[in-house]
Design an enzyme around this catalytic site. Structure first.
Site, PDB file in Angstrom:
ATOM      1  N   ASP A   1       0.864  -1.186   0.000  1.00 24.71           N
ATOM      2  CA  ASP A   1       0.000   0.000   0.000  1.00 24.71           C
ATOM      3  C   ASP A   1       0.901   1.236   0.000  1.00 24.71           C
ATOM      4  O   ASP A   1       1.810   1.354   0.837  1.00 24.71           O
ATOM      5  CB  ASP A   1      -0.904  -0.002   1.243  1.00 24.71           C
ATOM      6  CG  ASP A   1      -1.934   1.118   1.188  1.00 24.71           C
ATOM      7  OD1 ASP A   1      -3.024   0.878   0.666  1.00 24.71           O
ATOM      8  OD2 ASP A   1      -1.626   2.226   1.673  1.00 24.71           O
ATOM      9  N   LEU A   2       0.670   2.148  -0.965  1.00 24.98           N
ATOM     10  CA  LEU A   2       1.526   3.316  -1.086  1.00 24.98           C
ATOM     11  C   LEU A   2       1.259   4.309   0.049  1.00 24.98           C
ATOM     12  O   LEU A   2       0.108   4.563   0.413  1.00 24.98           O
ATOM     13  CB  LEU A   2       1.313   3.997  -2.435  1.00 24.98           C
ATOM     14  CG  LEU A   2       1.574   3.139  -3.683  1.00 24.98           C
ATOM     15  CD1 LEU A   2       1.400   3.975  -4.939  1.00 24.98           C
ATOM     16  CD2 LEU A   2       2.969   2.514  -3.644  1.00 24.98           C
TER      17      LEU A   2
ATOM     18  N   ASP B   1      -4.444   2.545  -4.681  1.00 29.19           N
ATOM     19  CA  ASP B   1      -2.980   2.597  -4.532  1.00 29.19           C
ATOM     20  C   ASP B   1      -2.474   1.316  -3.891  1.00 29.19           C
ATOM     21  O   ASP B   1      -1.468   1.319  -3.189  1.00 29.19           O
ATOM     22  CB  ASP B   1      -2.564   3.824  -3.720  1.00 29.19           C
ATOM     23  CG  ASP B   1      -3.138   3.814  -2.305  1.00 29.19           C
ATOM     24  OD1 ASP B   1      -4.040   2.986  -2.040  1.00 29.19           O
ATOM     25  OD2 ASP B   1      -2.697   4.623  -1.468  1.00 29.19           O
TER      26      ASP B   1
END
Length: 437
Positions: free
Chosen positions: A306-307, A349
């Site tokens: 997960d960004l 994302d």
């Protein structure tokens, strides 16, 4: 003239059960004939009179082309169904039983008779010779123009597969002049790698019997003189022209169709923004990888990424900037993993990475370090530097879970543990979620 033949064991089909009246046809002044394939099944009184026939038995079972003058048999070379597409009458010469000829014009329509596909042929006597001659020349030119301008390649073959005719569309499709193909076996038009199998298949399964593929399109690989191999669709039909049996092949270059189908398949299984596999394709690959790992006693690693700090980029620079960032991240991730591994985008994302065919699960930590290192370089968007990180959760097979859903849950749980403990790092899944590194 050919001998009378029966059709499907009968001299003619039973028109009494056709469900439509025959009285009008019987009393018409023009010739009307019902044909199954090219064979005459019925002819009205006017038609018998026009041919000089005494009874139905004089014409039943004959090929309709038997009553067409030799100079005009080419009109019927591709079968009655080909001419049924014409909306206007076609001028030609009728060959009477006594050998004399008569100028007529012909119209063919498709009909259903007793559940069978058939054709009704109408011939009208043309009394003005000059008008008939002009119409014949015009019609000959028009039909030849049709064959020369259709986009499908059309050729005729002998029973041995030798090409007899080759229209301009076929020349374009294969990049070969007709004179270099006519007289040769159809195999010369196929890709060299497949010529022998195609030749054996044609000879054993199609040209020497009643194949279920007859009249149905099937795909093969053709060979263009300059461009090389290309996907091809062919429909083959059998025709009786007088005493000669020939085959008509209609070819289409289906390169664009194949490319379109491939694009549709790609869109159904890939993220449109990054080109990475989507959740559906990734799940299929993960299930397959688990089965393979169990069979060959291998390990695999599932990473949930997960960004970090992505939302502020979307909020301040807009979604277009966010899309650019996601595309850059996807390219960086792809460069890190092997070709045999998979990186997929499963959410806004969120990415998942699958490492397969591992001797042990230590590779997960090494790849996680490379992923974090790749995020250190800022991404330039519209003159602005965008900096972000990644929270990575790692689950291992078979240590942490034995099925797809459990592995995803373990990796997701490990990723959230990274989020809550400072972000921009990785964790291996453990029941206690101990921080490593």
């Amino acid at each position: 003239m050919a001998q009378q033949e029966s059709v499907s064991g009968q001299a003619y089909i039973d028109l009494s059960r056709a469900g439509w009246g025959m009285t009008l046809v019987d009393t018409a002044s023009n010739l009307f004939a019902i044909c199954l394939g090219n064979k005459i099944q019925y002819m009205n009184k006017a038609g018998l009179c026009l041919l000089g026939a005494d009874s139905q038995q004089d014409v039943l079972g004959y090929d309709f082309a038997d009553f067409i003058h030799a100079d005009y048999k080419e009109f019927l070379a591709y079968g009655l169904e080909f001419l049924a597409e014409e909306e206007d009458f076609i001028p030609l010469k009728l060959l009477k039983r006594d050998g004399s000829t008569l100028d007529v014009k012909m119209l063919i329509n498709d009909i259903q008779v007793d559940g069978l596909d058939a054709h009704i042929v109408e011939l009208q006597d043309i009394t003005e010779y000059k008008r008939a001659s002009e119409a014949v020349r015009d019609r000959e030119h028009r039909l030849k123009s049709i064959l020369n301008t259709v986009t499908e390649g059309i050729m005729t073959l002998s029973v041995k597969g030798i090409v007899q005719t080759f229209n301009p569309a076929a020349e374009k499709i294969f990049g070969r002049p007709a004179q270099t193909v006519i007289g040769h076996h159809i195999e010369v038009l196929m890709d060299p790698e497949y010529r022998d199998p195609y030749k054996r298949f044609l000879e054993r399964k199609i040209l020497n019997g009643n194949s279920p593929l007859m009249g149905k399109p099937w795909e093969l690989v053709g060979s263009h003189e300059e461009k090389g191999r290309f996907p091809l669709e062919m429909t083959l039909t059998k025709l009786q022209v007088g005493n000669e049996l020939i085959y008509t092949a209609v070819f289409r270059d289906i390169t664009e169709r194949k490319q379109s189908e491939e694009r549709i398949r790609h869109m159904a299984h890939h993220d449109t923004l990054t080109g990475l596999p989507n959740r559906h394709l990734f799940t299929d690959r993960l299930n397959h990888a688990i089965k393979s790992a169990q069979r060959y006693n291998k390990a695999l690693v599932l990473m949930f990424v997960d960004l970090d700090k992505f939302k502020p980029i979307n909020d301040t620079l807009g979604h277009e900037a966010g899309d650019v960032v996601l595309q850059v991240v996807a390219k960086r991730f792809r460069k890190i993993i092997r070709e045999s591994d998979t990186v997929a985008r499963i959410g806004g994302d969120e990415f998942v990475i699958l490492l397969e065919e591992l001797d042990n699960s230590d590779a997960g930590v090494l790849v996680a370090d490379k992923l974090l290192e790749s995020m250190e370089e800022p991404i330039l968007v519209s003159g602005r530097e965008c900096r972000l990180g990644a929270s990575i959760g790692i689950a291992r097979f078979p240590e942490d879970a034995m099925d797809c859903d459990e592995l995803l849950r373990c990796a997701d749980e490990a990723m959230y543990a990274v989020k809550t403990s400072g972000r921009n790092g990785y964790k291996l899944y453990e029941p206690t979620l101990s921080v490593l590194g």
